[in-house]
Motif scaffolding. Structure first.
Motif, PDB file in Angstrom:
ATOM      1  N   UNK A  60       2.309  13.023  -5.968  1.00 39.32           N
ATOM      2  CA  UNK A  60       1.056  12.278  -5.864  1.00 39.32           C
ATOM      3  C   UNK A  60       0.884  11.510  -4.561  1.00 39.32           C
ATOM      4  N   UNK A  61       1.864  11.613  -3.656  1.00 37.87           N
ATOM      5  CA  UNK A  61       1.809  10.776  -2.464  1.00 37.87           C
ATOM      6  C   UNK A  61       1.351  11.476  -1.207  1.00 37.87           C
ATOM      7  N   UNK A  62       0.739  12.666  -1.339  1.00 40.33           N
ATOM      8  CA  UNK A  62       0.381  13.446  -0.160  1.00 40.33           C
ATOM      9  C   UNK A  62      -0.500  12.659   0.798  1.00 40.33           C
ATOM     10  N   UNK A  63      -1.476  11.916   0.296  1.00 36.70           N
ATOM     11  CA  UNK A  63      -2.377  11.132   1.147  1.00 36.70           C
ATOM     12  C   UNK A  63      -2.112   9.634   1.051  1.00 36.70           C
ATOM     13  N   UNK A  64      -1.004   9.273   0.419  1.00 36.93           N
ATOM     14  CA  UNK A  64      -0.711   7.856   0.218  1.00 36.93           C
ATOM     15  C   UNK A  64       0.462   7.367   1.060  1.00 36.93           C
ATOM     16  N   UNK A  65       1.284   8.293   1.532  1.00 36.50           N
ATOM     17  CA  UNK A  65       2.420   7.928   2.382  1.00 36.50           C
ATOM     18  C   UNK A  65       2.389   8.816   3.620  1.00 36.50           C
ATOM     19  N   UNK A  66       3.191   8.463   4.616  1.00 35.14           N
ATOM     20  CA  UNK A  66       3.259   9.257   5.830  1.00 35.14           C
ATOM     21  C   UNK A  66       3.924  10.599   5.609  1.00 35.14           C
ATOM     22  N   UNK A  67       3.741  11.491   6.572  1.00 31.18           N
ATOM     23  CA  UNK A  67       4.312  12.830   6.451  1.00 31.18           C
ATOM     24  C   UNK A  67       5.831  12.801   6.326  1.00 31.18           C
ATOM     25  N   UNK A  68       6.467  11.961   7.136  1.00 36.37           N
ATOM     26  CA  UNK A  68       7.923  11.902   7.108  1.00 36.37           C
ATOM     27  C   UNK A  68       8.460  11.447   5.771  1.00 36.37           C
TER      28      UNK A  68
ATOM     29  N   UNK B 128       6.917  11.608   2.879  1.00 39.87           N
ATOM     30  CA  UNK B 128       6.644  12.597   1.844  1.00 39.87           C
ATOM     31  C   UNK B 128       7.639  13.749   1.917  1.00 39.87           C
ATOM     32  N   UNK B 129       7.943  14.211   3.122  1.00 43.98           N
ATOM     33  CA  UNK B 129       8.937  15.276   3.272  1.00 43.98           C
ATOM     34  C   UNK B 129      10.300  14.810   2.789  1.00 43.98           C
ATOM     35  N   UNK B 130      10.655  13.571   3.104  1.00 47.12           N
ATOM     36  CA  UNK B 130      11.925  13.012   2.643  1.00 47.12           C
ATOM     37  C   UNK B 130      11.972  12.997   1.118  1.00 47.12           C
ATOM     38  N   UNK B 131      10.864  12.669   0.470  1.00 46.28           N
ATOM     39  CA  UNK B 131      10.814  12.647  -0.992  1.00 46.28           C
ATOM     40  C   UNK B 131      11.005  14.041  -1.566  1.00 46.28           C
ATOM     41  N   UNK B 132      10.384  15.033  -0.945  1.00 46.93           N
ATOM     42  CA  UNK B 132      10.545  16.407  -1.416  1.00 46.93           C
ATOM     43  C   UNK B 132      11.998  16.851  -1.287  1.00 46.93           C
TER      44      UNK B 132
ATOM     45  N   UNK C 168      -9.068  11.503   0.479  1.00 47.05           N
ATOM     46  CA  UNK C 168      -8.492  10.160   0.454  1.00 47.05           C
ATOM     47  C   UNK C 168      -8.226   9.725  -0.969  1.00 47.05           C
ATOM     48  N   UNK C 169      -7.217   8.896  -1.181  1.00 48.35           N
ATOM     49  CA  UNK C 169      -6.916   8.429  -2.543  1.00 48.35           C
ATOM     50  C   UNK C 169      -8.073   7.652  -3.120  1.00 48.35           C
ATOM     51  N   UNK C 170      -8.321   7.837  -4.425  1.00 44.52           N
ATOM     52  CA  UNK C 170      -9.395   7.161  -5.122  1.00 44.52           C
ATOM     53  C   UNK C 170      -8.831   6.204  -6.149  1.00 44.52           C
ATOM     54  N   UNK C 171      -9.693   5.307  -6.605  1.00 41.37           N
ATOM     55  CA  UNK C 171      -9.290   4.392  -7.660  1.00 41.37           C
ATOM     56  C   UNK C 171      -9.039   2.998  -7.141  1.00 41.37           C
ATOM     57  N   UNK C 172      -9.872   2.070  -7.522  1.00 42.21           N
ATOM     58  CA  UNK C 172      -9.715   0.690  -7.111  1.00 42.21           C
ATOM     59  C   UNK C 172      -8.892  -0.096  -8.099  1.00 42.21           C
TER      60      UNK C 172
END
Length: 473
Positions: free
Chosen positions: A118-126, A128-132, A444-448
């Motif tokens: 769920x973090x594709x647009x919520x965290x940086x590329x690095x 997110x890759x580290x998480x994968x 972009x992430x949605x939800x307030x």
């Protein structure tokens, strides 16, 4: 129930549940590493095809991961309900090993799974890759501990027996028992091979239906490279595993080969086919190749392999079952190697994506990795019998004191529930495969604040519904 005893029903129930379960972790292990490779290639090349494939296979991974967790919980309960005497005898070793799996692998996967899905647009590329990558490592760590526990049951060491219970003395010896390195490598590679043919079969299905896109071609290409490289390595690892088994569990090797007796000092033949008969103590209709059994299993022509008649009847595994399960595994393994070589030949001729006969072969090969893996587990687990902990505790002494009626009802319930629940899950996963990879557009992430729009479960990563139609060409 077919005149089966409570012990038979308990074994069938565990075999049924573990056979369902092992399919999902195998695909999870392979897909997690595949996703890490896809995202790494996207970061390196910025080719959108890799990103499209990542999002496509991450949905299938999410469904598979959820089913794997659910099916795995059942087996943990079965150790206490159906095999309480085994838990009492060896729980001081198997319990901590499974706990280490939860504390290391499962927590690692759970900690980074949300960011990965769920973090594709919520965290940086690095990040997110580290998480994968962490999720992929977590699946391998899980394999490490599960195989350590199971391998100890095959080749136990590093313990003492006090008041009828196993007590750990040397945890390094327990974990790194004689069969562990071979079985860990064999299982991890099996997961990669099974996933490669799952991915390749998916690509072949789309190409046969003229859904010829760069993403589909990339799927087939990567799958065939994986098969070409890894399937032969699996054969080498399997050979080493066989030599280890010959040293520590010779009765299993004798049963796998359907080999009942040696003649003088003659080298042992290889039985290509036959029908082992446990009562008659012979293999009917045997087709033998002289000397080849000794050559393959001892790597020499002056040594014999053990014969089943050299073991007491009560210590012999069921040769009828594992003779065929081993040949299914080995036969499919050779077919996988052949498929990889054919893919290489067609790649050189520029026909990898156009040869419909080859694409049909790859489509057929889709489930063979999983079938071979199940056949391998049947070989190793049935071949361990009549021991639950080899040489220490017999399976008949490990089962709980349940009645035939109790186990018959629970087994029937498991069959109904498993086929109902997991058939839906597998069907949904196949629906996602049929849809195929689609161009991914970042949003972009949605939800307030206060809005419940952020997914919280692995399956929430999948937006498709069972009612929606397929979008294949």
């Amino acid at each position: 129930m077919l005149n089966l005893e409570a012990l038979d029903l308990a074994r069938i129930q565990f075999a049924f549940t573990v056979s369902f379960h092992i399919i999902f972790p195998a695909i999870t292990i392979g897909l997690a590493s595949f996703l890490a490779v896809l995202e790494g290639m996207w970061l390196k090349t910025n080719n959108p095809v890799y990103k499209d494939l990542y999002h496509f296979w991450s949905k299938i991974f999410a469904v598979n991961f959820g089913m794997g967790v659910v099916s795995g919980l059942v087996m943990a309960y079965e150790f206490g309900t159906n095999w309480s005497r085994f838990s009492d005898f060896a729980g001081s070793i198997t319990g901590p090993l499974l706990t280490y799996e939860v504390l290391t692998a499962f927590f690692l996967e759970a900690g980074f799974l949300g960011v990965m899905l769920f973090g594709w647009n919520r965290v940086g590329r690095g990040l997110h890759f580290f998480s994968t990558v962490m999720v992929a490592i977590g699946t391998l760590i899980s394999t490490f501990w599960i195989l350590a526990s199971n391998s100890w049951m095959q080749t136990p060491q590093g313990f003492s027996i006090v008041d009828g219970r196993v007590m750990p003395l040397d945890w390094l010896a327990i974990v790194f028992n004689p069969s562990f390195p071979f079985r860990l490598a064999h299982m991890a590679i099996a997961a990669f091979v099974a996933t490669a043919f799952f991915v390749g079969s998916s690509a072949a299905w789309h190409l046969l239906r003229k859904n010829d896109t760069p993403a589909v071609r990339k799927m087939l290409s990567m799958a065939m490279w994986m098969a070409l490289i890894v399937a032969p390595i699996q054969a080498v690892v399997g050979d080493a595993h066989g030599l280890n088994t010959l040293e520590h569990q010779p009765a299993k090797i004798a049963a796998m080969e359907g080999h009942w007796e040696n003649v003088g000092n003659e080298p042992s033949p290889l039985v290509l086919f036959g029908i082992p008969d446990m009562e008659a103590e012979k293999t009917h209709f045997a087709i033998e190749v002289p000397y080849l059994g000794s050559l393959i299993l001892t790597h020499s022509l002056d040594k014999q392999i053990p014969a089943l008649k050299s073991f007491p009847k009560e210590d012999r595994p069921n040769a009828t079952i594992i003779f065929f399960s081993f040949r299914i595994m080995a036969g499919l393994g050779m077919l996988m190697i052949l498929t990889g070589l054919l893919g290489l030949a067609l790649r050189r001729n520029g026909a990898l994506y156009r040869n419909r006969l080859f694409l049909r072969l790859v489509l057929f090969m889709g489930p063979t990795g999983l079938i071979a893996m199940l056949a391998g587990w049947i070989t190793t687990e049935v071949g361990r019998q009549p021991w639950v902990v080899y040489g220490l505790m017999r399976t008949a002494d490990a089962v709980s004191n349940h009645t035939v009626a109790q186990l018959s009802i629970s087994l029937a319930l498991f069959v109904v529930i498993y086929f109902s629940v997991f058939a839906v899950g597998i069907g949904y996963m196949m629906k996602l495969v049929r849809k195929g990879p689609q161009p991914h557009h970042d949003h972009p992430p949605q939800g307030g604040p206060g809005q419940e729009r952020t997914p919280r479960r692995p399956l929430s990563a999948v937006t498709e519904t069972l009612a929606s139609g397929d979008h294949t060409n």
